[in-house]
Design an enzyme around this catalytic site. Structure first.
Site, PDB file in Angstrom:
ATOM      1  N   HIS A 158     -28.959 -29.398 -33.401  1.00  0.00           N
ATOM      2  CA  HIS A 158     -28.123 -29.464 -34.601  1.00  0.00           C
ATOM      3  C   HIS A 158     -26.874 -28.595 -34.471  1.00  0.00           C
ATOM      4  CE1 HIS A 158     -32.437 -29.934 -35.589  1.00  0.00           C
ATOM      5  NE2 HIS A 158     -32.006 -31.043 -36.143  1.00  0.00           N
TER       6      HIS A 158
HETATM    7  S1  FES Z   1     -29.907 -26.061 -34.333  1.00  0.00           S
HETATM    8 FE1  FES Z   1     -31.655 -27.104 -35.043  1.00  0.00          FE
HETATM    9  S2  FES Z   1     -33.193 -26.520 -33.639  1.00  0.00           S
HETATM   10 FE2  FES Z   1     -31.424 -25.416 -32.968  1.00  0.00          FE
END
Ligand code: FES
Length: 199
Positions: A158
């Protein structure tokens, strides 16, 4: 030790089925533990791990397993260390005051987050949903990173970014810095991960 690998900057920890909803040890431990020899199984269950760090060159990373989790040992260059204090304003928790990891050692509550400034020791699992971030040690503009990037780690799941001390940048999904495990030096070239020197 056959589970120690020097990373050239590309290797990421293999997580069996991505990161959706999987946080850390419980999920990660199972596949590893099953394939271990009895002594390795004991170690995966919590025994400290001794590591020879003498072969790590400046700018390189060594990955070892501790409690079924990847632990990174990064030998930082003087240039990388010099950038750390300059990043404080861009970080969510530059002095590691948050409490996600109740055991954050006192020596980790500063810019370098390590016993010896040169060697960073962190658990390589993102504090968001448990993916393992990738190495992005080369400074400068590149995909998914800001144009003033100074080197660090990028979590592919993410987009959380961490500096060369494993500190998370502001406004990212990851709520906390990378975990600093307990560890101590047995000598200049040997670390014991999983145990701290008693005061
Ligand atoms: S940013 Fe979501 S698991 Fe690392």
């Amino acid at each position: 030790m056959n589970d120690q690998k020097i990373d050239g900057g590309k290797r990421t920890w293999i997580i069996a089925s991505g990161c959706a909803g999987a946080v850390g040890a419980g999920f990660l431990a199972v596949p590893f533990v099953r394939s271990f020899e009895p002594s390795e199984r004991a170690r995966a269950a919590g025994a400290p791990v001794e590591v020879d760090i003498s072969a790590i060159k400046p700018g390189e990373k060594l990955t070892v397993e501790w409690r079924g989790k990847p632990v990174w040992i990064v030998r930082r260059t003087p240039e990388q260390l010099a950038e750390l204090p300059k990043l404080d304003k861009e970080l969510a928790d530059p002095m590691s005051q948050r409490t996600t990891f109740a055991t954050t050692p006192e020596f980790a509550r500063n810019d370098w987050r390590s016993l010896k400034k040169e060697y960073l020791v962190v658990v390589g699992i993102c504090s968001h949903l448990g993916c393992s971030p990738g190495d992005k040690f080369t400074p400068g503009p590149q995909p998914s990173l800001p144009s003033d990037w100074q080197g660090g780690f990028l979590c592919p799941c993410h987009g959380s970014t961490f500096d060369m001390s494993g500190r998370v940048f502001k406004d990212k999904p990851a709520p906390d810095n990378l975990e600093v495990p307990p560890y101590m030096y047995l000598s200049d070239s040997r670390l014991l991960i999983g145990e701290e020197k008693k005061a």
